[in-house]
Design a protein around this motif. Structure first.
Motif, PDB file in Angstrom:
ATOM      1  N   PHE A 101       0.831  -1.202   0.000  1.00 21.41           N
ATOM      2  CA  PHE A 101       0.000   0.000   0.000  1.00 21.41           C
ATOM      3  C   PHE A 101       0.864   1.251   0.000  1.00 21.41           C
ATOM      4  N   LEU A 102       1.899   1.270   0.867  1.00 21.15           N
ATOM      5  CA  LEU A 102       2.769   2.439   0.959  1.00 21.15           C
ATOM      6  C   LEU A 102       3.716   2.511  -0.233  1.00 21.15           C
ATOM      7  N   GLU A 103       4.176   1.378  -0.725  1.00 23.28           N
ATOM      8  CA  GLU A 103       5.011   1.378  -1.925  1.00 23.28           C
ATOM      9  C   GLU A 103       4.237   1.959  -3.103  1.00 23.28           C
ATOM     10  N   PHE A 104       2.963   1.608  -3.181  1.00 20.05           N
ATOM     11  CA  PHE A 104       2.109   2.080  -4.260  1.00 20.05           C
ATOM     12  C   PHE A 104       2.013   3.601  -4.256  1.00 20.05           C
ATOM     13  N   PHE A 105       2.032   4.201  -3.068  1.00 17.88           N
ATOM     14  CA  PHE A 105       1.926   5.655  -2.960  1.00 17.88           C
ATOM     15  C   PHE A 105       3.286   6.352  -2.972  1.00 17.88           C
ATOM     16  N   GLY A 106       4.333   5.639  -3.356  1.00 13.69           N
ATOM     17  CA  GLY A 106       5.626   6.262  -3.602  1.00 13.69           C
ATOM     18  C   GLY A 106       6.539   6.425  -2.419  1.00 13.69           C
ATOM     19  N   VAL A 107       6.233   5.786  -1.287  1.00 13.06           N
ATOM     20  CA  VAL A 107       7.114   5.888  -0.125  1.00 13.06           C
ATOM     21  C   VAL A 107       8.358   5.034  -0.362  1.00 13.06           C
ATOM     22  N   LEU A 108       9.533   5.618  -0.179  1.00 12.03           N
ATOM     23  CA  LEU A 108      10.784   4.879  -0.360  1.00 12.03           C
ATOM     24  C   LEU A 108      11.256   4.222   0.927  1.00 12.03           C
ATOM     25  N   GLY A 109      10.962   4.863   2.031  1.00  7.06           N
ATOM     26  CA  GLY A 109      11.356   4.326   3.325  1.00  7.06           C
ATOM     27  C   GLY A 109      10.758   5.161   4.428  1.00  7.06           C
ATOM     28  N   SER A 110      10.721   4.622   5.632  1.00  4.78           N
ATOM     29  CA  SER A 110      10.222   5.393   6.774  1.00  4.78           C
ATOM     30  C   SER A 110      10.915   4.916   8.036  1.00  4.78           C
ATOM     31  N   ALA A 111      11.034   5.815   8.988  1.00  9.17           N
ATOM     32  CA  ALA A 111      11.637   5.494  10.279  1.00  9.17           C
ATOM     33  C   ALA A 111      11.209   6.545  11.280  1.00  9.17           C
ATOM     34  N   GLY A 112      11.618   6.362  12.532  1.00  8.40           N
ATOM     35  CA  GLY A 112      11.260   7.310  13.576  1.00  8.40           C
ATOM     36  C   GLY A 112      12.486   7.865  14.269  1.00  8.40           C
ATOM     37  N   PHE A 113      12.275   8.573  15.368  1.00  5.70           N
ATOM     38  CA  PHE A 113      13.357   9.222  16.087  1.00  5.70           C
ATOM     39  C   PHE A 113      13.717   8.474  17.375  1.00  5.70           C
ATOM     40  N   PRO A 114      14.863   8.812  17.965  1.00  5.84           N
ATOM     41  CA  PRO A 114      15.284   8.135  19.199  1.00  5.84           C
ATOM     42  C   PRO A 114      14.262   8.296  20.328  1.00  5.84           C
ATOM     43  N   THR A 115      14.299   7.355  21.244  1.00  8.00           N
ATOM     44  CA  THR A 115      13.394   7.384  22.393  1.00  8.00           C
ATOM     45  C   THR A 115      13.928   8.330  23.457  1.00  8.00           C
ATOM     46  N   ALA A 116      13.053   8.687  24.389  1.00  8.87           N
ATOM     47  CA  ALA A 116      13.469   9.541  25.505  1.00  8.87           C
ATOM     48  C   ALA A 116      14.514   8.851  26.362  1.00  8.87           C
ATOM     49  N   GLY A 117      14.548   7.518  26.320  1.00  9.32           N
ATOM     50  CA  GLY A 117      15.520   6.758  27.092  1.00  9.32           C
ATOM     51  C   GLY A 117      16.880   6.639  26.439  1.00  9.32           C
ATOM     52  N   GLY A 118      17.043   7.225  25.233  1.00  2.47           N
ATOM     53  CA  GLY A 118      18.346   7.212  24.583  1.00  2.47           C
ATOM     54  C   GLY A 118      18.614   6.041  23.670  1.00  2.47           C
ATOM     55  N   ASP A 119      17.557   5.349  23.246  1.00  2.00           N
ATOM     56  CA  ASP A 119      17.710   4.244  22.304  1.00  2.00           C
ATOM     57  C   ASP A 119      17.345   4.704  20.898  1.00  2.00           C
ATOM     58  N   PRO A 120      17.967   4.100  19.872  1.00  2.00           N
ATOM     59  CA  PRO A 120      17.588   4.459  18.503  1.00  2.00           C
ATOM     60  C   PRO A 120      16.183   3.977  18.200  1.00  2.00           C
ATOM     61  N   PHE A 121      15.512   4.627  17.258  1.00  2.00           N
ATOM     62  CA  PHE A 121      14.226   4.110  16.809  1.00  2.00           C
ATOM     63  C   PHE A 121      14.450   2.703  16.281  1.00  2.00           C
ATOM     64  N   ASN A 122      13.529   1.790  16.570  1.00  2.00           N
ATOM     65  CA  ASN A 122      13.824   0.371  16.376  1.00  2.00           C
ATOM     66  C   ASN A 122      13.350  -0.245  15.060  1.00  2.00           C
ATOM     67  N   GLN A 123      12.848   0.560  14.145  1.00  2.00           N
ATOM     68  CA  GLN A 123      12.363  -0.059  12.904  1.00  2.00           C
ATOM     69  C   GLN A 123      12.553   0.871  11.711  1.00  2.00           C
ATOM     70  N   ILE A 124      13.001   0.278  10.610  1.00  2.00           N
ATOM     71  CA  ILE A 124      13.046   0.963   9.320  1.00  2.00           C
ATOM     72  C   ILE A 124      12.226   0.133   8.346  1.00  2.00           C
ATOM     73  N   SER A 125      11.280   0.776   7.684  1.00  2.00           N
ATOM     74  CA  SER A 125      10.497   0.108   6.641  1.00  2.00           C
ATOM     75  C   SER A 125      11.022   0.598   5.305  1.00  2.00           C
ATOM     76  N   LEU A 126      11.372  -0.345   4.441  1.00  2.00           N
ATOM     77  CA  LEU A 126      12.069  -0.003   3.205  1.00  2.00           C
ATOM     78  C   LEU A 126      11.311  -0.525   1.993  1.00  2.00           C
ATOM     79  N   ASN A 127      11.199   0.312   0.967  1.00  2.00           N
ATOM     80  CA  ASN A 127      10.550  -0.087  -0.283  1.00  2.00           C
ATOM     81  C   ASN A 127      11.310  -1.263  -0.895  1.00  2.00           C
ATOM     82  N   GLY A 128      10.596  -2.323  -1.245  1.00  2.00           N
ATOM     83  CA  GLY A 128      11.229  -3.510  -1.808  1.00  2.00           C
ATOM     84  C   GLY A 128      11.399  -3.463  -3.316  1.00  2.00           C
ATOM     85  N   ARG A 129      11.013  -2.350  -3.934  1.00  2.00           N
ATOM     86  CA  ARG A 129      11.066  -2.224  -5.390  1.00  2.00           C
ATOM     87  C   ARG A 129      12.126  -1.224  -5.850  1.00  2.00           C
TER      88      ARG A 129
END
Length: 274
Positions: free
Chosen positions: A154-182
């Protein structure tokens, strides 16, 4: 791209237009975004007109590549508006390194070899900078700090190449990257894929878009300020004023499909934060 905003860090969404699309049997229906979500995003400084948020399950893709949950959106702090015209920016939350931190990355098996090679190159680029953070690819998602999975069609269809978030308040990196498979079908080579992945990794460790104050620099169209977004847009000392497409920062909001390794200003920003 060192801080590409995820709140969730559009990175990268880097965004480009789809020039080809396979025929699919299922019909894609874009879900409506509720008024309370739109108001909360606008109050936080996001532009919801030029690039409307996309609803997916219980989350939203904002500004092209920033992933936010409904709860996160409603808790965003309001901003007074920002008109800064400087180069590199970070979020308020950063990764706690304690002097030396190894961030493990698991990659789903759903990607082809070219995409996998691009992910490896992105990791190599960060590790070559001798920062207080390093990245290591691992073979299990159990306890991995960042998991890279394929975007929903669904997101690939709408042109999203990738998505991610920002670090947590506790100092950990955002834990997921979603990447276009095409990406290879869209014409991205190994360097181009590495740029997209590096961009989303930048969001995960606290980088906002280099041109957050005016996305038209890399995306075209009318002037569009992402604003503070409730997560901060802090100028990184030592980086010059003004972002340009020619500088080719890895954290520019939109991709031109090419390769953008770290430029000198990017390296200055990385070194300052980590």
């Amino acid at each position: 791209m060192k801080k590409f905003n995820s709140l969730v860090a559009l990175t990268l969404l880097l965004s480009v237009f789809f020039v080809a699309c396979e025929q699919e049997e299922e019909t894609m229906v874009k879900q409506e975004v509720s008024t309370d979500v739109l108001i909360a995003l606008e109050d936080a400084g996001f532009n919801v007109t030029d690039q409307p948020p996309i609803k997916f399950e219980e989350s939203y893709i904002v500004e092209g590549d920033i992933l936010l949950t409904y709860k996160q959106i409603l808790n965003l702090a309001k901003t007074e508006g920002i008109s800064i015209n400087s180069k590199q920016y970070s979020t308020n939350n950063l990764v706690n390194t304690n002097g030396n931190r190894n961030i493990t990355v698991f990659v789903s098996s759903s990607f082809n070899s070219a995409t996998s090679a691009g992910i490896d190159l992105a990791i190599q680029r960060y590790n070559a900078e001798n920062l207080e953070i390093t990245f290591q690819r691992v073979n299990s998602s159990n306890n991995a700090d960042i998991v890279i999975t394929r975007l929903n069609f669904f997101l690939e269809f709408f042109g999203v190449l990738g998505s991610a978030g920002f670090p947590t308040a506790g100092g950990d990196p955002f834990n997921q990257i979603s990447l276009n498979g095409r990406l290879t079908r869209l014409g991205f080579d190994t360097g181009g894929i590495a740029t997209i992945v590096s961009h989303e990794m930048g969001h995960c460790i606290g980088f906002r878009h280099t041109d957050f104050f005016d996305r038209s620099i890399s995306c075209g169209g009318s002037t569009s300020n992402e604003g503070d977004g409730g997560v901060g847009a802090n100028l990184i000392p030592g980086t010059p004023s003004g972002a340009t497409l020619e500088d080719g920062s890895w954290m520019l909001a939109c991709s031109d499909g090419g390769d953008r390794p770290f430029n000198p200003d990017d390296k200055t920003a990385l070194d300052f934060l980590y």
